[in-house]
Design a protein around this motif. Structure first.
Motif, PDB file in Angstrom:
ATOM      1  N   VAL A 154      75.623  91.720  11.314  1.00 57.80           N
ATOM      2  CA  VAL A 154      76.003  92.909  10.123  1.00 57.80           C
ATOM      3  C   VAL A 154      74.666  92.940   9.611  1.00 57.80           C
ATOM      4  O   VAL A 154      74.559  93.246   8.663  1.00 57.80           O
ATOM      5  CB  VAL A 154      77.752  92.940   9.478  1.00 57.80           C
ATOM      6  CG1 VAL A 154      77.507  91.796   9.014  1.00 57.80           C
ATOM      7  CG2 VAL A 154      77.690  94.151   9.115  1.00 57.80           C
ATOM      8  N   TRP A 187      81.858  95.913   6.468  1.00 58.17           N
ATOM      9  CA  TRP A 187      82.069  94.668   7.001  1.00 58.17           C
ATOM     10  C   TRP A 187      81.197  93.790   6.500  1.00 58.17           C
ATOM     11  O   TRP A 187      81.446  92.576   7.293  1.00 58.17           O
ATOM     12  CB  TRP A 187      81.160  95.259   8.455  1.00 58.17           C
ATOM     13  CG  TRP A 187      82.198  96.076   9.437  1.00 58.17           C
ATOM     14  CD1 TRP A 187      83.648  96.090   9.041  1.00 58.17           C
ATOM     15  CD2 TRP A 187      81.704  96.869  10.757  1.00 58.17           C
ATOM     16  NE1 TRP A 187      84.486  97.213   9.812  1.00 58.17           N
ATOM     17  CE2 TRP A 187      83.061  96.640  10.778  1.00 58.17           C
ATOM     18  CE3 TRP A 187      80.516  96.524  10.899  1.00 58.17           C
ATOM     19  CZ2 TRP A 187      83.149  98.304  12.336  1.00 58.17           C
ATOM     20  CZ3 TRP A 187      80.851  97.158  12.284  1.00 58.17           C
ATOM     21  CH2 TRP A 187      82.017  98.257  12.782  1.00 58.17           C
ATOM     22  N   ARG A 188      80.167  93.603   5.395  1.00 58.21           N
ATOM     23  CA  ARG A 188      79.473  92.332   4.869  1.00 58.21           C
ATOM     24  C   ARG A 188      80.347  91.358   4.339  1.00 58.21           C
ATOM     25  O   ARG A 188      79.864  90.504   3.941  1.00 58.21           O
ATOM     26  CB  ARG A 188      78.419  92.920   4.598  1.00 58.21           C
ATOM     27  CG  ARG A 188      77.197  93.588   5.616  1.00 58.21           C
ATOM     28  CD  ARG A 188      75.787  93.697   3.978  1.00 58.21           C
ATOM     29  NE  ARG A 188      74.652  94.005   5.098  1.00 58.21           N
ATOM     30  CZ  ARG A 188      73.725  94.957   5.240  1.00 58.21           C
ATOM     31  NH1 ARG A 188      73.641  94.928   3.869  1.00 58.21           N
ATOM     32  NH2 ARG A 188      72.699  95.038   6.237  1.00 58.21           N
ATOM     33  N   LEU A 234      84.068  87.371  16.955  1.00 56.41           N
ATOM     34  CA  LEU A 234      83.325  87.715  15.027  1.00 56.41           C
ATOM     35  C   LEU A 234      82.276  86.988  14.616  1.00 56.41           C
ATOM     36  O   LEU A 234      81.579  87.314  14.056  1.00 56.41           O
ATOM     37  CB  LEU A 234      84.729  87.426  14.865  1.00 56.41           C
ATOM     38  CG  LEU A 234      86.336  88.172  14.550  1.00 56.41           C
ATOM     39  CD1 LEU A 234      87.263  87.317  14.002  1.00 56.41           C
ATOM     40  CD2 LEU A 234      85.695  89.713  13.868  1.00 56.41           C
ATOM     41  N   LEU A 240      83.408  90.067   8.053  1.00 58.76           N
ATOM     42  CA  LEU A 240      83.461  89.245   8.663  1.00 58.76           C
ATOM     43  C   LEU A 240      83.015  88.159   9.274  1.00 58.76           C
ATOM     44  O   LEU A 240      83.422  87.200   9.542  1.00 58.76           O
ATOM     45  CB  LEU A 240      82.506  90.494   9.944  1.00 58.76           C
ATOM     46  CG  LEU A 240      83.117  91.809  10.864  1.00 58.76           C
ATOM     47  CD1 LEU A 240      81.506  92.466  11.063  1.00 58.76           C
ATOM     48  CD2 LEU A 240      83.438  91.205  11.741  1.00 58.76           C
ATOM     49  N   THR A 275      87.142  84.732  18.035  1.00 54.19           N
ATOM     50  CA  THR A 275      85.708  83.685  16.971  1.00 54.19           C
ATOM     51  C   THR A 275      84.869  84.170  17.610  1.00 54.19           C
ATOM     52  O   THR A 275      83.653  84.857  16.686  1.00 54.19           O
ATOM     53  CB  THR A 275      86.812  82.625  17.000  1.00 54.19           C
ATOM     54  OG1 THR A 275      87.919  82.629  16.331  1.00 54.19           O
ATOM     55  CG2 THR A 275      85.515  81.843  16.084  1.00 54.19           C
ATOM     56  N   ALA A 299      79.748  89.735  15.904  1.00 54.75           N
ATOM     57  CA  ALA A 299      79.600  90.868  14.290  1.00 54.75           C
ATOM     58  C   ALA A 299      79.096  90.463  13.854  1.00 54.75           C
ATOM     59  O   ALA A 299      78.657  91.401  12.400  1.00 54.75           O
ATOM     60  CB  ALA A 299      80.848  91.268  14.911  1.00 54.75           C
ATOM     61  N   ALA A 300      78.889  89.561  12.302  1.00 52.74           N
ATOM     62  CA  ALA A 300      79.260  89.082  11.411  1.00 52.74           C
ATOM     63  C   ALA A 300      77.503  88.028  11.872  1.00 52.74           C
ATOM     64  O   ALA A 300      76.719  89.296  10.286  1.00 52.74           O
ATOM     65  CB  ALA A 300      79.632  87.377  11.217  1.00 52.74           C
ATOM     66  N   ALA A 339      86.582  86.735   8.111  1.00 56.10           N
ATOM     67  CA  ALA A 339      87.338  86.621   9.705  1.00 56.10           C
ATOM     68  C   ALA A 339      86.659  85.848  10.452  1.00 56.10           C
ATOM     69  O   ALA A 339      87.668  84.577  10.932  1.00 56.10           O
ATOM     70  CB  ALA A 339      87.511  87.651   9.994  1.00 56.10           C
ATOM     71  N   SER A 340      85.552  85.512  10.544  1.00 55.08           N
ATOM     72  CA  SER A 340      85.050  84.375  11.551  1.00 55.08           C
ATOM     73  C   SER A 340      84.941  82.983  10.797  1.00 55.08           C
ATOM     74  O   SER A 340      85.225  81.889  11.762  1.00 55.08           O
ATOM     75  CB  SER A 340      83.104  84.873  11.521  1.00 55.08           C
ATOM     76  OG  SER A 340      82.947  86.054  11.615  1.00 55.08           O
ATOM     77  N   LEU A 366      75.846  97.294  15.154  1.00 52.01           N
ATOM     78  CA  LEU A 366      77.448  98.155  15.090  1.00 52.01           C
ATOM     79  C   LEU A 366      77.681  99.459  13.980  1.00 52.01           C
ATOM     80  O   LEU A 366      78.518 100.295  14.652  1.00 52.01           O
ATOM     81  CB  LEU A 366      77.491  96.912  13.443  1.00 52.01           C
ATOM     82  CG  LEU A 366      77.496  95.437  13.933  1.00 52.01           C
ATOM     83  CD1 LEU A 366      77.507  94.640  13.213  1.00 52.01           C
ATOM     84  CD2 LEU A 366      78.907  95.564  15.165  1.00 52.01           C
TER      85      LEU A 366
END
Length: 118
Positions: A52, A94-95, A45, A98, A42, A48-49, A101-102, A59
């Protein structure tokens, strides 16, 4: 992106160094320690979020190729190669993926913490 992952894993290690001794005082936890499975994933993630939206070059690796637009528009001149186009498509996907998923990882961490799966 390696430095981002290393910083996140350092934060996870710091959290483990604080939490594990305190949890040992409360007694053994039952079941699989799902928190320590979900928490590092997490954290990566979430980082990365954030990246992004704030710093997408990390990324996509878009700083690694020549990025000067042509000054003259000529017919038949291709601005982006297929690989460069795929990097932008991946970034737009990914926008959406992510952040979702986060949030799912945060919910899983909260669930594991409250169920004493540490």
């Amino acid at each position: 992106m390696a430095w981002l992952v290393l910083c996140v894993l350092g934060a996870v290690g710091l959290t483990a160094g604080i939490v594990v001794p305190r949890r040992a005082q409360l007694g053994p936890a039952s079941g699989v320690p799902w928190f320590w499975v979900a928490f590092p994933a997490t954290c990566i993630l979430v980082a990365a979020a954030i990246a992004v939206f704030a710093w997408p070059q990390v990324l996509t690796g878009s700083w690694s190729y020549w990025w000067e637009p042509p000054t003259v528009n000529r017919p038949g001149l291709q601005f982006l190669s297929s690989e460069q186009y795929q990097r932008f498509v991946m970034l737009s996907r990914w926008r959406w993926v992510l952040p979702v998923a986060s949030l799912a990882g945060i919910c899983l961490c909260i669930w594991a913490w409250r169920r004493r799966r540490v």
